[in-house]
Design an enzyme around this catalytic site. Structure first.
Site, PDB file in Angstrom:
ATOM      1  N   LYS A 174      32.624   8.050  25.086  1.00 54.19           N
ATOM      2  CA  LYS A 174      32.935   8.758  26.338  1.00 54.19           C
ATOM      3  C   LYS A 174      32.695   7.908  27.595  1.00 54.19           C
ATOM      4  O   LYS A 174      33.566   7.151  27.982  1.00 54.19           O
ATOM      5  CB  LYS A 174      32.177  10.082  26.382  1.00 54.19           C
ATOM      6  CG  LYS A 174      32.542  10.968  25.158  1.00 54.19           C
ATOM      7  CD  LYS A 174      32.224  12.406  25.344  1.00 54.19           C
ATOM      8  CE  LYS A 174      32.370  13.223  24.080  1.00 54.19           C
ATOM      9  NZ  LYS A 174      33.693  13.768  23.830  1.00 54.19           N
ATOM     10  N   ASP A 211      22.806  10.491  18.263  1.00 53.96           N
ATOM     11  CA  ASP A 211      24.216  10.498  18.636  1.00 53.96           C
ATOM     12  C   ASP A 211      24.271  10.844  20.120  1.00 53.96           C
ATOM     13  O   ASP A 211      24.170  12.015  20.508  1.00 53.96           O
ATOM     14  CB  ASP A 211      24.969  11.520  17.792  1.00 53.96           C
ATOM     15  CG  ASP A 211      26.449  11.575  18.152  1.00 53.96           C
ATOM     16  OD1 ASP A 211      26.843  10.952  19.162  1.00 53.96           O
ATOM     17  OD2 ASP A 211      27.208  12.241  17.427  1.00 53.96           O
ATOM     18  N   TYR A 217      27.811  18.154  15.726  1.00 49.22           N
ATOM     19  CA  TYR A 217      29.110  17.546  15.420  1.00 49.22           C
ATOM     20  C   TYR A 217      29.020  16.072  15.764  1.00 49.22           C
ATOM     21  O   TYR A 217      28.563  15.715  16.854  1.00 49.22           O
ATOM     22  CB  TYR A 217      30.192  18.237  16.259  1.00 49.22           C
ATOM     23  CG  TYR A 217      31.581  17.683  16.085  1.00 49.22           C
ATOM     24  CD1 TYR A 217      32.356  18.010  14.969  1.00 49.22           C
ATOM     25  CD2 TYR A 217      32.141  16.841  17.045  1.00 49.22           C
ATOM     26  CE1 TYR A 217      33.640  17.505  14.820  1.00 49.22           C
ATOM     27  CE2 TYR A 217      33.429  16.343  16.903  1.00 49.22           C
ATOM     28  CZ  TYR A 217      34.171  16.677  15.789  1.00 49.22           C
ATOM     29  OH  TYR A 217      35.439  16.191  15.641  1.00 49.22           O
TER      30      TYR A 217
HETATM   31  N1  HOZ Z   1      35.645  17.410  19.825  1.00 49.23           N
HETATM   32  C1  HOZ Z   1      35.748  17.457  21.237  1.00 49.23           C
HETATM   33  C2  HOZ Z   1      34.761  18.347  21.844  1.00 49.23           C
HETATM   34  N2  HOZ Z   1      33.454  18.325  21.339  1.00 49.23           N
HETATM   35  C3  HOZ Z   1      37.123  17.891  21.659  1.00 49.23           C
HETATM   36  C4  HOZ Z   1      37.895  16.748  22.105  1.00 49.23           C
HETATM   37  C5  HOZ Z   1      39.298  17.074  22.588  1.00 49.23           C
HETATM   38  O1  HOZ Z   1      39.903  18.039  22.144  1.00 49.23           O
HETATM   39  O2  HOZ Z   1      39.800  16.328  23.398  1.00 49.23           O
END
Ligand code: HOZ
Length: 429
Positions: free
Chosen positions: A267, A239, A144
């Site tokens: 992050k 990534d 992802y």
């Molecule tokens: N896509 C995020 C985890 N891989 C989730 C982020 C969130 O819901 O804060």
């Protein structure tokens, strides 16, 4: 445990926000029940709107590597807000941030700040396309890279949790330019490259996957991708939104000794604020506007408050290498404790972990790619998640996510998590 306030906030939210949340995984759909609404966090703990306290192992999906509301970040933000919130003009802090990133991640010679990991990956592939003059990209099934159109093809994380790995709304044209390979299967990459000779601009990969649960590259896999990309003139993009500054000061690429051409970050570099970045080799990054012709911009990019929070964390990590030793110790202690409990209870399990990233899968098969991750018992995971909440431990509400540990975890906290794991399993077996 009383969670009535969270439940009524969720009902209220659902009337004005799709599914009641601003990011799908938060809705607890994969585990059932109603999400907790969080009021505050400090160190290793979060507190919900009903006053319940949880030891938590997500750390805002990665950024809070020093624990929640760390005093150095609080101070940096408090100092910064005295000078204004956003100027839409260059600042000294952006120079400092770029210099620090370049010094900590040797493959990055130039870097551009953006506002999220999604922006970073979207921008990185545009630049790779501009640089190579090619259209297609390769990604891996179950990886992802945020919610940019090009990446919502066989996507992991929330996309697969919600059952939409190929999202409606992505045009066929865009989807056709995204080729999907199998993680840890170099032959699957080679055959795509062969079938699309001189058409592939970039190959993007999470060097340690966090979004199908934690899945590690097998020895030699990243090196083989490096060789293939060099040979074929394909821009190799790591990534490192999750792994950057987490698995080592220089990220997964430093830990595993493989240098990509470009890196995407997020992050941790924001210290909890919305920040992303992409960077890489000078000749590639020089394609970016205004120096080059690949356009990418942002009103809030390099925001001074966000830079201040991120700089506080990065300076700390840069000058305290013992943080990484401690994170590795935390990971190892957690794994040992879990393994001992699981063996005692006779549960089918596989633990994938590296440093402070960790996933417990409910399968006795090795999990080395997305197909294998899907073999975990998802119904059992949902029951386990809620049993852990009852024990006061907050996990990621989906099997297709990694946990992230922070240095705020003391040995006593780790013992508490291990005991909670054992109690939770006893309760549901
Ligand atoms: N896509 C995020 C985890 N891989 C989730 C982020 C969130 O819901 O804060």
């Amino acid at each position: 445990m009383n969670t009535q306030t969270s439940q009524s906030l969720f009902e209220q939210a659902k009337t004005v926000t799709p599914g009641g949340v601003n990011s799908p995984v938060r809705a607890f759909r994969a585990v059932g029940g109603s999400p907790l609404f969080i009021k505050s966090a400090k160190g290793p703990y979060i507190f919900d709107e009903d006053g319940n306290q949880y030891l938590e192992l997500i750390n805002s999906w990665g950024p809070m590597i020093l624990g929640h509301a760390h005093e150095i970040v609080e101070k940096a933000v408090a100092d910064a807000i005295q000078f204004g919130f956003s100027f839409g003009a260059p600042t000294r802090k952006e120079v400092e941030m770029a210099e620090l990133i370049v010094s900590m991640v040797p493959s990055i010679e130039k870097v551009r700040m953006v506002n999220s990991g999604t922006e970073a990956t979207m921008s990185a592939i545009r630049v790779a396309r501009g640089f190579t003059g090619r259209d297609k990209i390769i990604k891996f099934e179950g990886c992802y890279h945020g919610h940019g159109d090009s990446f919502l093809i066989a996507a992991g994380s929330g996309a697969v949790t919600m059952g939409v790995p190929d999202s409606p709304g992505v045009t066929k044209g865009v989807a056709n330019d995204t080729l999907v390979a199998t993680f840890n299967d170099i032959a699957s990459v080679e055959s795509l490259v062969l079938a699309n000779k001189n058409q592939i601009a970039a190959l993007i990969i999470e060097p340690v996957v966090g979004n199908m649960g934690c899945v590690l590259a097998e020895p030699g896999f990243l090196q083989a991708l490096r060789q293939l990309c060099t040979r074929e003139g394909i821009v190799l993009i790591f990534d490192e939104v999750m792994t950057g500054f987490r698995l080592a000061k220089g990220g997964a690429q430093a830990r595993f000794g493989v240098e990509p051409d470009m890196t995407t970050l997020g992050k941790i570099i924001g210290g909890g604020m919305p920040v992303g970045a992409y960077g890489g080799r000078r000749e590639i990054m020089d394609c970016v506007s205004p120096l080059g012709s690949v356009y990418q911009a942002g009103t809030l990019s390099g925001n001074p408050i966000a830079m201040s929070a991120g700089l506080a964390v990065l300076h700390h990590l840069n000058s305290h290498p013992e943080v990484y030793t401690r994170l590795d110790q935390i990971g190892a202690k957690m794994v040992d404790g879990y393994r001992a409990s699981m063996a005692k209870l006779g549960v089918n399990f596989t633990i994938n972990h590296v440093g402070s990233m960790f996933t417990l899968f409910f399968t006795d098969q090795p999990v080395t790619n997305f197909e294998a991750a899907k073999g975990s018992d998802m119904v059992f995971f949902g029951r386990y998640f809620h049993a852990m909440l009852q024990q006061g431990v907050y996990l990621a509400p989906s099997q297709y996510e990694s946990l992230f540990f922070s240095v705020a975890l003391q040995d006593a906290h780790i013992d508490q998590v291990i005991a909670a794991n054992e109690n939770a399993l006893r309760q549901i077996l």
